[in-house]
Design an enzyme around this catalytic site. Sequence first.
Site, PDB file in Angstrom:
ATOM      1  CE  LYS A 267     -33.648  15.852  55.002  1.00  0.00           C
ATOM      2  NZ  LYS A 267     -32.560  15.100  54.351  1.00  0.00           N
ATOM      3  CG  ASP A 272     -35.424  11.176  51.725  1.00  0.00           C
ATOM      4  OD1 ASP A 272     -35.956  11.224  50.585  1.00  0.00           O
ATOM      5  OD2 ASP A 272     -34.213  11.389  51.926  1.00  0.00           O
ATOM      6  CE  LYS A 279     -33.340   8.234  50.986  1.00  0.00           C
ATOM      7  NZ  LYS A 279     -31.954   8.622  50.779  1.00  0.00           N
ATOM      8  CG  ASP A 290     -34.554  12.612  55.845  1.00  0.00           C
ATOM      9  OD1 ASP A 290     -33.458  12.811  56.382  1.00  0.00           O
ATOM     10  OD2 ASP A 290     -34.788  12.836  54.641  1.00  0.00           O
ATOM     11  CG  ASP A 349     -32.467  10.399  47.945  1.00  0.00           C
ATOM     12  OD1 ASP A 349     -33.195  10.793  48.872  1.00  0.00           O
ATOM     13  OD2 ASP A 349     -31.735   9.394  48.030  1.00  0.00           O
ATOM     14  CD  GLU A 351     -34.752  14.693  50.961  1.00  0.00           C
ATOM     15  OE1 GLU A 351     -33.997  14.211  50.106  1.00  0.00           O
ATOM     16  OE2 GLU A 351     -34.659  14.438  52.176  1.00  0.00           O
ATOM     17  NE  ARG A 353     -28.398  18.693  48.903  1.00  0.00           N
ATOM     18  CZ  ARG A 353     -27.279  18.054  48.561  1.00  0.00           C
ATOM     19  NH1 ARG A 353     -26.502  18.541  47.618  1.00  0.00           N
ATOM     20  NH2 ARG A 353     -26.938  16.928  49.164  1.00  0.00           N
TER      21      ARG A 353
HETATM   22  N1  BES Z   1     -32.004  11.835  54.148  1.00  0.00           N
HETATM   23  C1  BES Z   1     -30.925  11.537  53.281  1.00  0.00           C
HETATM   24  C2  BES Z   1     -29.585  11.410  54.017  1.00  0.00           C
HETATM   25  C3  BES Z   1     -29.487  10.273  55.007  1.00  0.00           C
HETATM   26  C4  BES Z   1     -28.983   9.046  54.612  1.00  0.00           C
HETATM   27  C5  BES Z   1     -29.860  10.443  56.315  1.00  0.00           C
HETATM   28  C6  BES Z   1     -28.885   8.033  55.511  1.00  0.00           C
HETATM   29  C7  BES Z   1     -29.759   9.416  57.236  1.00  0.00           C
HETATM   30  C8  BES Z   1     -29.269   8.202  56.829  1.00  0.00           C
HETATM   31  C9  BES Z   1     -30.786  12.636  52.232  1.00  0.00           C
HETATM   32  O1  BES Z   1     -31.970  13.244  51.849  1.00  0.00           O
HETATM   33  C10 BES Z   1     -30.215  12.030  50.994  1.00  0.00           C
HETATM   34  O2  BES Z   1     -30.854  11.206  50.427  1.00  0.00           O
HETATM   35  N2  BES Z   1     -29.019  12.474  50.616  1.00  0.00           N
HETATM   36  C11 BES Z   1     -28.363  11.992  49.460  1.00  0.00           C
HETATM   37  C12 BES Z   1     -27.830  13.192  48.688  1.00  0.00           C
HETATM   38  C13 BES Z   1     -27.313  12.857  47.321  1.00  0.00           C
HETATM   39  C14 BES Z   1     -28.443  12.422  46.415  1.00  0.00           C
HETATM   40  C15 BES Z   1     -26.618  14.086  46.765  1.00  0.00           C
HETATM   41  C16 BES Z   1     -27.232  11.074  49.895  1.00  0.00           C
HETATM   42  O3  BES Z   1     -26.603  11.361  50.919  1.00  0.00           O
HETATM   43  O4  BES Z   1     -27.031  10.065  49.255  1.00  0.00           O
HETATM   44 ZN    ZN Z   2     -33.445  13.262  53.237  1.00  0.00          ZN
HETATM   45 MN    MN Z   3     -32.992  12.230  50.343  1.00  0.00          MN
END
Ligand code: BES
Ligand code: ZN
Ligand code: MN
Length: 504
Positions: A267, A272, A279, A290, A349, A351, A353
């Site tokens: 990834k 992000d 966010k 990210d 968010d 993204e 996947r």
């Molecule tokens: N990049 C983030 C996950 C992340 C969070 C990595 C904190 C490192 C530290 C990912 O893209 C994300 O935002 N995931 C969301 C998914 C949700 C919207 C289903 C999450 O984990 O809140």
């Molecule tokens: Zn992310």
């Molecule tokens: Mn994200």
Amino acid sequence: MTALTLSTAGAATLRADALVVGVAKSGKALVVAPGAEAVDKAFDGRLAAVLETLGASGAEGEATKLPAPAGLKAPVVLAVGLGSAPEDGEPYDTETLRRAAGTASRALFGSKKAAFALPAGTAEEAGAVAEGALLGAYSFDVYKERATGKDAKKPLAEVALLGAKPRDKAHKAAAERALAVAEEINRARDLINTPPNDLTPAAFAALAQTAGKEHGLKVQVLDEKALAKGGYGGILGVGAGSENPPRLVKVAYTHPKAEKSLALVGKGITYDSGGISLKPAGHNETMKCDMSGAAAVFAAVVAAARLGLEVNVTAWLALAENMPSGSATRPGDVLRMYSGKTVEVLNTDAEGRLVLADALTRASEETPDAIVDVATLTGAMMLALGSRTFGIMANDDDFRTALHGIADEVGEQSWPMPLPADLRKGMDSPTADMANMGERMGGGLVAGLFLQEFVGEGITWAHLDIAGPAFHEGAPYGYTPKGGTGSSVRTLVRLAELTAAGEL
Ligand code: BES
Ligand code: ZN
Ligand code: MN
């Protein structure tokens, strides 16, 4: 970059700015660890007693500096704690040695040359000490005016390993391996730490091309035009809101005698923001990290090439910047993925996947023996496992178990996680084949289930969610600095080695 030498000189005769020794607890007493006998002798056998007087306890993470007595060619002795000494005749745990060596390198920031007189009697021990020392000698200061001047303090310039056997094949190989792996981990750290205004998808792709060429790798870059032509709806959908267009980079290492092939998918969200599902402040300051998965798989394929492993390894870097704008993907949009499947984007968010799905489908077309993807995918995985442990999911129980064992062997904390089929229905969409979000509970596993659907039929696959350990926000410890860590690189390199050896 820090140089590594295996020295045949004794601890008493080698010129260095500091001599590193290990000290451990044995019951209530302090003991000097093997490798430092000559240093102890220079203290008339009283090194442990002197350290005790100074308040040393031998605890892991402890570093005690003391002036060297006459008879040593280094002015300073640095004693690092190794925790409890192992039972008589048992070796020290390699991760303990790796961390202690890293602690020493950090404590010697600003010195030029250090001689490490830590336990290094076996090739495994020598390799672990070398790795820890080189990883601890890392700093990211290209953006600091004061740190780049002529008189600025720099990380340790030279690590000399004492006690290792430079004429022994296994020791030499362990040292060469440690240097390649540590340098590639430090390359991943640099990529992660580089600010997102400089490390755009195109800039990352260009760096991959340069470094790839240097190490004899075949690098192919799909730019936004090629991605559109190829139908990469996931990668394009995530990158749609950014002025910095996305890329899919293929980095191939091939060995003429290889019998097995590995695909590593990373990834690579260079920033992000969350996109339209923005966010909040407090959640976006570290989101340059990210792309840690892409950095890790790139570092691993370069390391495989440097080590000349008899296995074909292809890294796929799914690079995009997730930004909100008038051209960004909206919650409610439907994307047609590279696989042909349609996905309703309910949360922009989620993204990671989406870019990984396209890269997994593309990687599957080459029918590798196994695919491993690496991603800072979910906050839920951090809630489950904390910030130092990555989660492992897989479509094959044996492969997941093997990866967990490999991570443990190389000193990376990980834990096997399930892919419960009942969580799949949460991603049903009234409009498209599926949605990019499901139930909140078990969010890390939901993400894993999403990815699984884009892996080619019959291909062994595992997913490492490194959201916790990829970026270290606390105080440095052992060989782990603040910022990018290079999490999972050692696991991937060991996986490639074992695959080459036919042991998987
Ligand atoms: N990049 C983030 C996950 C992340 C969070 C990595 C904190 C490192 C530290 C990912 O893209 C994300 O935002 N995931 C969301 C998914 C949700 C919207 C289903 C999450 O984990 O809140
Ligand atoms: Zn992310
Ligand atoms: Mn994200």
